[in-house]
Design a protein around this motif. Structure first.
Motif, short mmCIF file in Angstrom:
data_model
loop_
_atom_site.label_atom_id
_atom_site.label_comp_id
_atom_site.label_asym_id
_atom_site.label_seq_id
_atom_site.Cartn_x
_atom_site.Cartn_y
_atom_site.Cartn_z
N MET A 1 0.79 -1.13 -0.25
CA MET A 1 0.01 -0.01 -0.18
C MET A 1 0.91 1.19 -0.06
SD MET A 1 -1.67 -0.18 3.56
CE MET A 1 -2.15 -1.96 3.74
N ASP A 2 0.40 2.34 -0.29
CA ASP A 2 1.09 3.52 -0.32
C ASP A 2 1.75 3.85 1.03
OD1 ASP A 2 0.35 4.33 -2.76
OD2 ASP A 2 -1.39 5.34 -2.71
N PHE A 3 2.83 4.28 1.11
CA PHE A 3 3.73 4.35 2.36
C PHE A 3 2.81 5.33 3.36
CE2 PHE A 3 6.59 5.72 5.40
CZ PHE A 3 7.51 4.78 5.69
N GLY A 4 2.17 6.39 3.00
CA GLY A 4 1.53 6.94 3.92
C GLY A 4 0.37 6.33 4.82
N GLY A 5 -0.21 5.17 4.01
CA GLY A 5 -1.16 4.43 4.75
C GLY A 5 -0.74 3.25 5.63
N LYS B 1 7.09 12.46 -0.85
CA LYS B 1 6.26 11.22 -0.58
C LYS B 1 5.72 11.35 0.39
CE LYS B 1 7.00 6.48 -0.62
NZ LYS B 1 7.91 5.41 -1.22
N ASN B 2 4.27 11.32 0.49
CA ASN B 2 3.35 11.38 1.73
C ASN B 2 3.84 10.42 3.00
OD1 ASN B 2 1.19 12.00 3.39
ND2 ASN B 2 -0.25 10.84 2.58
N GLY B 3 4.09 11.02 4.12
CA GLY B 3 4.08 10.23 5.24
C GLY B 3 5.55 9.79 5.40
N THR B 4 6.58 10.27 4.48
CA THR B 4 8.15 9.72 4.75
C THR B 4 8.88 10.84 5.50
OG1 THR B 4 8.61 10.96 2.63
CG2 THR B 4 8.08 8.55 2.35
N ALA B 5 10.02 10.24 5.94
CA ALA B 5 10.99 11.02 6.54
C ALA B 5 11.51 12.12 5.61
CB ALA B 5 12.27 10.23 7.00
N GLY B 6 11.28 12.12 4.08
CA GLY B 6 11.65 12.84 3.35
C GLY B 6 10.56 14.18 3.42
N ALA B 7 9.40 13.83 3.39
CA ALA B 7 8.10 14.93 3.72
C ALA B 7 8.71 15.51 4.99
CB ALA B 7 6.89 13.99 3.77
N ILE C 1 6.21 23.08 -1.71
CA ILE C 1 6.58 21.74 -1.61
C ILE C 1 4.83 21.04 -1.99
CG2 ILE C 1 6.86 20.16 0.21
CD1 ILE C 1 8.09 22.15 1.89
N ARG C 2 5.27 19.96 -2.54
CA ARG C 2 4.06 19.37 -3.05
C ARG C 2 4.19 17.77 -2.50
NH1 ARG C 2 2.82 19.40 -8.96
NH2 ARG C 2 5.14 20.11 -9.10
N VAL C 3 3.00 17.13 -2.09
CA VAL C 3 2.97 15.95 -1.64
C VAL C 3 2.26 15.01 -2.79
CG1 VAL C 3 2.49 14.54 0.37
CG2 VAL C 3 3.13 16.74 0.58
N PHE C 4 3.19 13.88 -3.17
CA PHE C 4 2.66 12.89 -3.95
C PHE C 4 2.59 11.34 -2.96
CE2 PHE C 4 4.31 15.42 -7.44
CZ PHE C 4 3.27 15.58 -7.91
N GLU C 5 1.74 10.64 -3.76
CA GLU C 5 1.70 9.36 -2.75
C GLU C 5 2.67 8.27 -2.85
OE1 GLU C 5 -0.41 8.76 -0.28
OE2 GLU C 5 -1.20 11.05 -0.74
N ALA D 1 8.82 19.69 -11.13
CA ALA D 1 9.56 20.03 -9.83
C ALA D 1 10.85 20.17 -10.20
CB ALA D 1 9.20 18.65 -9.02
N ASP D 2 11.68 20.90 -9.24
CA ASP D 2 12.82 21.12 -9.35
C ASP D 2 13.67 19.98 -8.68
OD1 ASP D 2 12.86 23.66 -10.97
OD2 ASP D 2 11.91 24.30 -8.99
N ALA D 3 13.03 19.50 -7.67
CA ALA D 3 13.80 18.28 -6.82
C ALA D 3 12.86 17.46 -6.16
CB ALA D 3 14.68 18.94 -5.70
N ALA D 4 13.25 16.24 -5.77
CA ALA D 4 12.48 15.41 -4.90
C ALA D 4 13.44 14.83 -3.97
CB ALA D 4 11.87 14.13 -5.69
N PHE D 5 12.80 14.59 -2.51
CA PHE D 5 13.82 14.13 -1.78
C PHE D 5 13.50 12.38 -1.64
CE2 PHE D 5 13.17 17.96 0.85
CZ PHE D 5 15.04 18.44 0.68
N GLU D 6 14.56 11.73 -1.66
CA GLU D 6 14.36 10.26 -1.85
C GLU D 6 15.41 9.52 -1.04
OE1 GLU D 6 12.62 7.37 -1.62
OE2 GLU D 6 11.63 8.03 -3.92
N ASP D 7 15.13 8.58 -0.56
CA ASP D 7 16.25 7.59 0.06
C ASP D 7 17.45 7.36 -0.95
OD1 ASP D 7 14.66 8.09 2.06
OD2 ASP D 7 14.31 5.75 2.58
N TYR D 8 18.64 7.58 -0.37
CA TYR D 8 19.90 7.33 -1.32
C TYR D 8 19.71 5.89 -1.94
CZ TYR D 8 24.19 6.47 -2.96
OH TYR D 8 25.36 6.12 -3.87
#
Ligand code: GLN
Length: 251
Positions: free
Chosen positions: A75-79, A142-148, A161-165, A179-186
Motif C-alpha cells: 500500500m502507499d507508504f502514507g497508509g 512522498k506522503n508520510g515519509t522522512a523526506g516529507a 512543497i508538493r506531496v505525492f503518494e 518539480a526542481d527536486a524530490a527527496f528520496e532515500d539514497y
C-alpha cells in the motif's frame, strides 16, 4: 427435522474451524499480514507480477528460520502506519526509517539497513547542490515519509512543497521538469538510476540525513513477532545470508 439440525450444526462447526485456522498456514505456522510499500526498489517492487526485493526476501528468510509465514499487503507508504494502528496489519517492512516521532506509535526492530536522504534533480540541473539551493524551488515529496518531514522542517515557507503518494510520481515530476527536486532515500534512487540509466534524473546533493531502516509493529502489540524478527535477523547476519540478500540487489 433432526437431520436438518444436525446438518446445520456440522456446517457451522466446519465454518468455525475454517475461521479458527484462518491465520495458520497449511504447515501449521502462524501467518502474519505484513504491509509493504507499493514500489520502493531495491527493497520492495513488483517483478513479473510478483513482489520481490531486500525487504521481501529478508522477512521471508526470517519467517523460515522462526517458523512463521507472511502475507504481503502493498500500500502507499502514507497508509502503512495508520493500517498498523487500526490492526489491519501485524507488521510493516517498507524501508521505514527509525525516527523518534514514529516511536510514539510504533515499536521498531533492530536496525537492518543504513540509509539517508538525498535530493534528486533533473539531469540538466546544475544549480542544486546543497540544502540551501532548494530555497525558492519546487520540491516534491512522498506522503508520510522522512523526506516529507525533512522538507517540512527545513523548507516550509521557503520553497513550494508538493506531496505525492508514491516514489514513481515524485520521480516523474522531476523528470518532466514539473518539480526542481524530490527527496528520496539514497539507496533507492541510486538503485533506480543504476537499473534505468536513461531516466532523466540524477542525484543532486550529498546525503542530507542519515538513518536506519527498521521493521515496525504497532506500539505494544505483536511483540512476539518483533522478537522473532530480531532473532532471525541476527542469525541471517551471522550466517552470511543477510549479506547475500543485500548483495543480490545492490551489486
Ligand atoms: N525511509 C523513508 C521513511 O521511512 C521512506 C520509506 C518509503 O518511502 N518506503 O520515511
Amino acid at each position: 427435522m433432526k437431520s436438518k439440525i444436525l446438518k446445520m450444526f456440522m456446517l457451522v462447526s466446519v465454518m468455525m474451524l475454517v475461521i479458527a485456522c484462518g491465520n495458520k498456514s497449511q504447515g501449521g505456522n502462524k501467518k502474519y499480514i505484513i504491509g509493504t510499500d507499493t514500489s520502493f526498489p531495491p527493497f520492495e517492487y513488483k517483478k513479473d507480477g510478483k513482489y520481490t526485493g531486500i525487504d521481501i526476501e529478508l522477512l521471508e528468510a526470517i519467517g523460515k528460520l522462526e517458523g512463521f509465514e507472511v502475507e504481503f499487503k502493498p500500500m502507499d507508504f502514507g497508509g502503512l502506519i495508520p493500517a498498523l494502528q487500526s490492526g489491519q496489519l501485524d507488521g510493516v517492512i517498507a524501508g521505514a526509517s527509525i525516527t523518534e516521532e514514529r516511536k510514539k506509535t510504533v515499536d521498531f526492530s533492530d536496525p537492518y539497513y543504513e540509509s539517508g536522504l538525498v535530493a534528486l534533480v533533473n539531469k540538466n540541473n546544475t544549480n542544486i547542490k546543497e540544502l540551501k539551493d532548494l530555497e525558492g524551488k519546487r520540491i516534491v515529496v512522498k506522503n508520510g515519509t522522512a523526506g516529507a518531514k525533512f522538507a517540512e522542517d527545513n523548507l516550509k515557507g521557503k520553497a513550494n512543497i508538493r506531496v505525492f503518494e508514491d516514489s514513481a510520481s515524485t520521480l516523474k515530476a522531476v523528470e518532466n521538469n514539473q518539480a526542481d527536486a524530490a527527496f528520496e532515500d539514497y539507496p533507492v534512487i541510486a538503485y533506480t538510476i543504476k537499473v534505468n540509466p536513461n531516466l532523466n534524473v540524477k542525484i543532486g546533493t550529498e546525503k542530507l540525513t542519515s538513518n536506519d531502516y527498521g521493521f515496525m509493529v504497532k506500539k505494544g502489540a505483536n511483540q512476539e513477532l518483533l522478537e522473532k524478527f530480531n532473532k532471525g535477523l541476527k542469525t541471517l547476519k551471522e550466517n552470511g545470508e543477510y549479506q547475500k540478500i543485500v548483495d543480490k540487489y545492490t551489486k
